[in-house]
Design an enzyme around this catalytic site. Structure first.
Site, PDB file in Angstrom:
ATOM      1  N   TYR A  11      13.225 -31.180  69.045  1.00 42.82           N
ATOM      2  CA  TYR A  11      13.847 -31.969  70.109  1.00 42.82           C
ATOM      3  C   TYR A  11      13.065 -31.861  71.422  1.00 42.82           C
ATOM      4  O   TYR A  11      12.773 -32.869  72.075  1.00 42.82           O
ATOM      5  CB  TYR A  11      15.285 -31.497  70.297  1.00 42.82           C
ATOM      6  CG  TYR A  11      16.076 -32.279  71.310  1.00 42.82           C
ATOM      7  CD1 TYR A  11      16.162 -33.659  71.226  1.00 42.82           C
ATOM      8  CD2 TYR A  11      16.744 -31.634  72.341  1.00 42.82           C
ATOM      9  CE1 TYR A  11      16.895 -34.382  72.155  1.00 42.82           C
ATOM     10  CE2 TYR A  11      17.485 -32.349  73.265  1.00 42.82           C
ATOM     11  CZ  TYR A  11      17.557 -33.722  73.170  1.00 42.82           C
ATOM     12  OH  TYR A  11      18.285 -34.426  74.086  1.00 42.82           O
ATOM     13  N   ILE A  12      12.708 -30.654  71.799  1.00 42.08           N
ATOM     14  CA  ILE A  12      11.917 -30.452  73.014  1.00 42.08           C
ATOM     15  C   ILE A  12      10.447 -30.735  72.745  1.00 42.08           C
ATOM     16  O   ILE A  12       9.746 -31.293  73.584  1.00 42.08           O
ATOM     17  CB  ILE A  12      12.097 -29.013  73.537  1.00 42.08           C
ATOM     18  CG1 ILE A  12      13.557 -28.756  73.904  1.00 42.08           C
ATOM     19  CG2 ILE A  12      11.201 -28.746  74.739  1.00 42.08           C
ATOM     20  CD1 ILE A  12      13.842 -27.299  74.268  1.00 42.08           C
ATOM     21  N   ASP A  48       4.489 -24.565  57.710  1.00 41.15           N
ATOM     22  CA  ASP A  48       5.189 -23.401  58.245  1.00 41.15           C
ATOM     23  C   ASP A  48       4.271 -22.662  59.208  1.00 41.15           C
ATOM     24  O   ASP A  48       3.257 -22.094  58.808  1.00 41.15           O
ATOM     25  CB  ASP A  48       5.595 -22.477  57.097  1.00 41.15           C
ATOM     26  CG  ASP A  48       6.468 -21.316  57.553  1.00 41.15           C
ATOM     27  OD1 ASP A  48       6.585 -21.100  58.776  1.00 41.15           O
ATOM     28  OD2 ASP A  48       7.025 -20.624  56.681  1.00 41.15           O
ATOM     29  N   LEU A  66       7.414 -23.084  70.847  1.00 42.68           N
ATOM     30  CA  LEU A  66       8.734 -23.697  70.973  1.00 42.68           C
ATOM     31  C   LEU A  66       9.551 -23.564  69.695  1.00 42.68           C
ATOM     32  O   LEU A  66      10.770 -23.756  69.715  1.00 42.68           O
ATOM     33  CB  LEU A  66       8.596 -25.197  71.297  1.00 42.68           C
ATOM     34  CG  LEU A  66       7.801 -25.583  72.541  1.00 42.68           C
ATOM     35  CD1 LEU A  66       7.698 -27.102  72.637  1.00 42.68           C
ATOM     36  CD2 LEU A  66       8.441 -25.016  73.798  1.00 42.68           C
ATOM     37  N   ALA A  67       8.883 -23.263  68.584  1.00 41.73           N
ATOM     38  CA  ALA A  67       9.547 -23.261  67.280  1.00 41.73           C
ATOM     39  C   ALA A  67      10.739 -22.301  67.260  1.00 41.73           C
ATOM     40  O   ALA A  67      10.620 -21.145  67.674  1.00 41.73           O
ATOM     41  CB  ALA A  67       8.541 -22.872  66.193  1.00 41.73           C
ATOM     42  N   TRP A  68      11.864 -22.816  66.776  1.00 39.85           N
ATOM     43  CA  TRP A  68      13.074 -22.006  66.604  1.00 39.85           C
ATOM     44  C   TRP A  68      14.098 -22.860  65.867  1.00 39.85           C
ATOM     45  O   TRP A  68      14.278 -24.023  66.211  1.00 39.85           O
ATOM     46  CB  TRP A  68      13.649 -21.563  67.949  1.00 39.85           C
ATOM     47  CG  TRP A  68      14.569 -20.385  67.823  1.00 39.85           C
ATOM     48  CD1 TRP A  68      15.889 -20.397  67.464  1.00 39.85           C
ATOM     49  CD2 TRP A  68      14.236 -19.009  68.040  1.00 39.85           C
ATOM     50  NE1 TRP A  68      16.404 -19.126  67.445  1.00 39.85           N
ATOM     51  CE2 TRP A  68      15.403 -18.245  67.793  1.00 39.85           C
ATOM     52  CE3 TRP A  68      13.069 -18.363  68.422  1.00 39.85           C
ATOM     53  CZ2 TRP A  68      15.438 -16.866  67.916  1.00 39.85           C
ATOM     54  CZ3 TRP A  68      13.093 -16.983  68.545  1.00 39.85           C
ATOM     55  CH2 TRP A  68      14.261 -16.238  68.302  1.00 39.85           C
ATOM     56  N   TYR A 129      21.793 -15.321  68.405  1.00 44.75           N
ATOM     57  CA  TYR A 129      20.792 -16.159  69.077  1.00 44.75           C
ATOM     58  C   TYR A 129      20.307 -15.496  70.360  1.00 44.75           C
ATOM     59  O   TYR A 129      19.100 -15.342  70.594  1.00 44.75           O
ATOM     60  CB  TYR A 129      21.401 -17.524  69.386  1.00 44.75           C
ATOM     61  CG  TYR A 129      20.496 -18.462  70.149  1.00 44.75           C
ATOM     62  CD1 TYR A 129      19.277 -18.876  69.627  1.00 44.75           C
ATOM     63  CD2 TYR A 129      20.881 -18.964  71.401  1.00 44.75           C
ATOM     64  CE1 TYR A 129      18.462 -19.747  70.321  1.00 44.75           C
ATOM     65  CE2 TYR A 129      20.070 -19.839  72.098  1.00 44.75           C
ATOM     66  CZ  TYR A 129      18.860 -20.231  71.560  1.00 44.75           C
ATOM     67  OH  TYR A 129      18.057 -21.099  72.259  1.00 44.75           O
ATOM     68  N   LYS A 133      16.496 -13.898  71.019  1.00 50.10           N
ATOM     69  CA  LYS A 133      15.630 -14.424  72.074  1.00 50.10           C
ATOM     70  C   LYS A 133      15.256 -13.316  73.056  1.00 50.10           C
ATOM     71  O   LYS A 133      14.098 -13.184  73.471  1.00 50.10           O
ATOM     72  CB  LYS A 133      16.335 -15.564  72.805  1.00 50.10           C
ATOM     73  CG  LYS A 133      16.292 -16.901  72.100  1.00 50.10           C
ATOM     74  CD  LYS A 133      14.909 -17.525  72.159  1.00 50.10           C
ATOM     75  CE  LYS A 133      14.910 -18.946  71.633  1.00 50.10           C
ATOM     76  NZ  LYS A 133      13.582 -19.577  71.692  1.00 50.10           N
TER      77      LYS A 133
END
Length: 279
Positions: A11-12, A48, A66-68, A129, A133
Site C-alpha cells: 500500500y505504501i 520473497d 517497507l515490507a511487513w 505488532y 516493530k
C-alpha cells in the site's frame, strides 16, 4: 542515487516507489507481486525478499525496508514469527556493505501514551505488532551503530487515502460506501490521532530517505491531533461518500490512547532543506 525498496507492491510501497522515480532515483523494487509501475529507472523483482542476497557490485546507496505483513491485524502472531527474518535480512544488507538503512516504523510501537511522541518517548507496546516493530528498531539501531551505518527509523502515524485500497478504516469506509451501505459501525470517535494524506505521507518518506543529515527516529506525521470522528466526518463529506457513522457500535480498543500525535520537527526540517535546495 539508487535505493532498494522492499514491500514495493504494498500500500505504501507503490506510492513511495513512484515518488522516488519522479525524483530521478534509481529503484530496485522487491515485492511478492509486481508494483504495477513502468519506468526506465525501475528494476523490478518479484519474490520473497527474505531470500535476497546482495552482491558487492550490486549494492544500493540505501535500503528502504517497507515490507511487513498483517500490519492492520495488531494481535496476529505472524509479527513475532517474522521479526527474526526482518532482522536477518537487514543484517545481511549491512554486512554486505549497505551504508544507509531506513525502516518503516509505526506509532503502535510506542504503546499507550498520552500526548506528543518525540524521538526519546519511552516505548511500551503491548500487541505483537507493536512489540515486533519496537524490537526491530532497537536491534537495527544497534546493528547500524556497530557498523557505522546511517540509520533512519521512519515512524508512521495514521495514513489517509480515498482510493479504497488497503485495510485502514478509511479504505473500509470507502468500500462500504461503494457497496451502498448507509451506515458504518464505529467507535466513540473521541480519540485524537495524527493524520496524514497518502501523497504527503509518501513525500515525507522519500524526503527522509533522499538525505542523510537527519537520521534516527523520524516521525512521518502532521504534528496535529484531531478527533477520529471529526476527521472521518470531514473525510466523508470531502469525498461525498453518502454514508454516516454509527457511533458506539464498537468499543474503543483498550490500548488506544485518548490523544497521541507526533513531533514533526525533524521531518519539517528535512522538507525545509529540500525546498531550499530545489528553489
Amino acid at each position: 542515487m539508487r535505493v532498494l525498496v522492499t514491500g514495493a507492491d504494498g500500500y505504501i510501497g507503490r506510492g513511495v516507489v513512484q515518488r522516488l522515480l519522479d525524483d530521478g532515483v534509481e529503484v530496485d523494487a522487491w515485492g511478492l507481486l509486481p508494483c504495477g509501475l513502468s519506468h526506465p529507472l525501475l528494476s523490478e523483482h518479484v519474490g520473497d525478499v527474505f531470500e535476497l542476497e546482495l552482491e558487492g557490485a550490486d549494492l544500493p546507496d540505501a535500503l528502504l525496508h517497507l515490507a511487513w505483513r498483517n500490519g492492520f491485524v495488531h494481535n496476529d502472531m505472524s509479527h513475532l514469527d517474522d521479526l527474526p527474518k526482518h532482522y536477518a535480512f537487514i543484517k545481511r544488507c549491512v554486512e554486505a556493505g549497505v551504508r544507509h538503512v531506513a525502516v518503516m516504523g509505526s506509532m503502535h510501537e510506542v504503546g499507550y501514551h498520552e500526548g506528543v511522541v518525540c524521538e526519546d518517548t519511552p516505548c511500551r507496546p503491548t500487541t505483537p505488532y507493536g512489540v515486533s516493530k519496537n524490537a526491530l528498531r532497537q536491534l537495527c539501531q544497534e546493528l547500524c551503530r556497530q557498523h557505522d551505518v546511517t540509520f533512519q527509523w521512519l515512524r508512521g502515524f495514521y495514513l489517509v487515502s480515498n482510493d479504497g485500497r488497503g485495510s485502514s478504516i478509511f479504505a473500509k469506509i470507502v468500500q462500504a460506501a461503494r457497496e451502498g451501505k448507509a451506515e458504518f459501525p464505529f467507535t466513540s470517535g473521541t480519540c485524537k490521532y495524527d493524520f496524514l494524506p497518502y501523497d504527503q505521507f509518501c513525500a515525507q518518506v522519500v524526503a527522509a530517505v533522499e538525505q542523510t543529515d537527519v537520521d534516527g527516529i523520524i516521525n512521518i506525521c502532521s504534528g496535529e491531533p484531531v478527533a477520529l470522528g471529526e476527521y472521518i466526518e470531514g473525510f466523508i463529506k470531502e469525498n461525498d461518500l453518502g454514508i454516516s457513522l454509527a457511533y458506539g457500535r464498537y468499543p474503543d480498543r483498550p490500548y488506544d490512547s485518548p490523544a497521541i500525535w507526533g513531533d514533526n520537527s525533524k521531518i519539517q526540517a528535512i522538507l525545509a532543506r529540500r525546498e531550499g535546495r530545489d528553489a
